[in-house]
Design a protein around this motif. Sequence first.
Motif, PDB file in Angstrom:
ATOM      1  N   LYS A  23       0.838  -1.209   0.000  1.00 44.12           N
ATOM      2  CA  LYS A  23       0.000   0.000   0.000  1.00 44.12           C
ATOM      3  C   LYS A  23       0.865   1.248   0.000  1.00 44.12           C
ATOM      4  N   ALA A  24       1.917   1.243   0.817  1.00 42.42           N
ATOM      5  CA  ALA A  24       2.824   2.398   0.886  1.00 42.42           C
ATOM      6  C   ALA A  24       3.508   2.626  -0.455  1.00 42.42           C
ATOM      7  N   ALA A  25       3.915   1.548  -1.130  1.00 38.67           N
ATOM      8  CA  ALA A  25       4.559   1.674  -2.441  1.00 38.67           C
ATOM      9  C   ALA A  25       3.590   2.246  -3.470  1.00 38.67           C
ATOM     10  N   ILE A  26       2.350   1.821  -3.413  1.00 37.65           N
ATOM     11  CA  ILE A  26       1.325   2.334  -4.334  1.00 37.65           C
ATOM     12  C   ILE A  26       1.094   3.822  -4.085  1.00 37.65           C
ATOM     13  N   LEU A  27       0.987   4.214  -2.825  1.00 39.08           N
ATOM     14  CA  LEU A  27       0.782   5.629  -2.500  1.00 39.08           C
ATOM     15  C   LEU A  27       1.979   6.474  -2.932  1.00 39.08           C
ATOM     16  N   ARG A  28       3.193   5.966  -2.703  1.00 46.98           N
ATOM     17  CA  ARG A  28       4.396   6.694  -3.139  1.00 46.98           C
ATOM     18  C   ARG A  28       4.386   6.872  -4.659  1.00 46.98           C
ATOM     19  N   ALA A  29       4.039   5.807  -5.368  1.00 51.83           N
ATOM     20  CA  ALA A  29       4.013   5.875  -6.831  1.00 51.83           C
ATOM     21  C   ALA A  29       2.965   6.874  -7.311  1.00 51.83           C
ATOM     22  N   ALA A  30       1.800   6.844  -6.716  1.00 52.66           N
ATOM     23  CA  ALA A  30       0.733   7.766  -7.111  1.00 52.66           C
ATOM     24  C   ALA A  30       1.125   9.207  -6.792  1.00 52.66           C
ATOM     25  N   ARG A  31       1.755   9.436  -5.645  1.00 52.31           N
ATOM     26  CA  ARG A  31       2.213  10.791  -5.296  1.00 52.31           C
ATOM     27  C   ARG A  31       3.266  11.269  -6.284  1.00 52.31           C
ATOM     28  N   HIS A  32       4.193  10.376  -6.618  1.00 54.91           N
ATOM     29  CA  HIS A  32       5.244  10.730  -7.571  1.00 54.91           C
ATOM     30  C   HIS A  32       4.625  11.163  -8.898  1.00 54.91           C
ATOM     31  N   LEU A  33       3.700  10.388  -9.402  1.00 56.42           N
ATOM     32  CA  LEU A  33       3.077  10.698 -10.685  1.00 56.42           C
ATOM     33  C   LEU A  33       2.218  11.953 -10.601  1.00 56.42           C
ATOM     34  N   LEU A  34       1.514  12.120  -9.489  1.00 57.39           N
ATOM     35  CA  LEU A  34       0.655  13.288  -9.324  1.00 57.39           C
ATOM     36  C   LEU A  34       1.475  14.574  -9.253  1.00 57.39           C
ATOM     37  N   ALA A  35       2.697  14.490  -8.754  1.00 52.60           N
ATOM     38  CA  ALA A  35       3.568  15.662  -8.692  1.00 52.60           C
ATOM     39  C   ALA A  35       4.071  16.056 -10.074  1.00 52.60           C
ATOM     40  N   ARG A  36       3.934  15.167 -11.048  1.00 53.54           N
ATOM     41  CA  ARG A  36       4.494  15.425 -12.363  1.00 53.54           C
ATOM     42  C   ARG A  36       3.468  15.462 -13.497  1.00 53.54           C
ATOM     43  N   HIS A  37       2.253  14.984 -13.225  1.00 50.41           N
ATOM     44  CA  HIS A  37       1.243  14.893 -14.277  1.00 50.41           C
ATOM     45  C   HIS A  37      -0.122  15.301 -13.727  1.00 50.41           C
ATOM     46  N   ALA A  38      -0.985  15.703 -14.623  1.00 57.21           N
ATOM     47  CA  ALA A  38      -2.364  16.002 -14.242  1.00 57.21           C
ATOM     48  C   ALA A  38      -3.064  14.713 -13.829  1.00 57.21           C
ATOM     49  N   HIS A  39      -3.957  14.826 -12.882  1.00 54.24           N
ATOM     50  CA  HIS A  39      -4.704  13.671 -12.373  1.00 54.24           C
ATOM     51  C   HIS A  39      -5.364  12.898 -13.507  1.00 54.24           C
ATOM     52  N   ALA A  40      -5.970  13.600 -14.437  1.00 51.56           N
ATOM     53  CA  ALA A  40      -6.684  12.943 -15.542  1.00 51.56           C
ATOM     54  C   ALA A  40      -5.759  12.142 -16.450  1.00 51.56           C
ATOM     55  N   ASP A  41      -4.479  12.498 -16.470  1.00 48.33           N
ATOM     56  CA  ASP A  41      -3.527  11.821 -17.352  1.00 48.33           C
ATOM     57  C   ASP A  41      -2.876  10.597 -16.710  1.00 48.33           C
ATOM     58  N   ILE A  42      -3.127  10.360 -15.447  1.00 59.25           N
ATOM     59  CA  ILE A  42      -2.491   9.239 -14.750  1.00 59.25           C
ATOM     60  C   ILE A  42      -3.411   8.023 -14.802  1.00 59.25           C
ATOM     61  N   THR A  43      -2.859   6.909 -15.226  1.00 67.66           N
ATOM     62  CA  THR A  43      -3.633   5.668 -15.275  1.00 67.66           C
ATOM     63  C   THR A  43      -3.234   4.764 -14.109  1.00 67.66           C
ATOM     64  N   LEU A  44      -4.128   3.861 -13.764  1.00 67.28           N
ATOM     65  CA  LEU A  44      -3.789   2.873 -12.734  1.00 67.28           C
ATOM     66  C   LEU A  44      -2.625   2.005 -13.203  1.00 67.28           C
TER      67      LEU A  44
END
Length: 195
Positions: A23-44
């Motif tokens: 879970k922590a790895a998933i949250l870190r990955a999502a935070r990393h991507l969110l810091a660099r891309h728009a929410h709508a552009d991030i896929t699961l």
Amino acid sequence: MSAVNTPSGTSAAPARRDAEATKAAILRAARHLLARHAHADITLKAVAERAGVSPPLILKYFGNKDALFARVMSFEEDAEALLAGPLEDLGRHMVRHVVVGQRERGADPVLRIVFAPLHGDHGDILRTNFRAQVTERLAARLTGPDAAVRAELALAALLGLGVMFGIARGRGVRAMPVEDIVDRYGPTVQAHLTP
């Protein structure tokens, strides 16, 4: 407390630890991507690849993309760690927290407010959460006049340090030992916390 045995005779405790680490790895990955891309552009799929897991595992732990990003856009847990020190030494604690986070994890989750887009729901949610979960929470701990303004100024100083360390990658600051940074910059943050 003893571990519960599973039908195969193995302990369930390591499985819980693995689940929490995942879970922590998933949250870190999502935070990393969110810091660099728009929410709508991030896929699961992109989050899963970055975390080293399968997309169905994200669904198992978080339900859906919206639930995952609602958790990512919350500062609640991050504020807990950032504001955990005693008020008389909180400036030093906050500086140490940000610098150690940058050195050990390459980022501090509180700094994601710096990447909040100026327009759109994503930015509005991040700003609202930051104000309620970090700024207002810090202000509630302060005594004396202008607590809300002082909380904002303390956080502005702290975010500035985080930007210089982690984003601008200031060579001088990055070369300093953590406690030297704490000794020099902690009083700057503390000056706003205790008038």
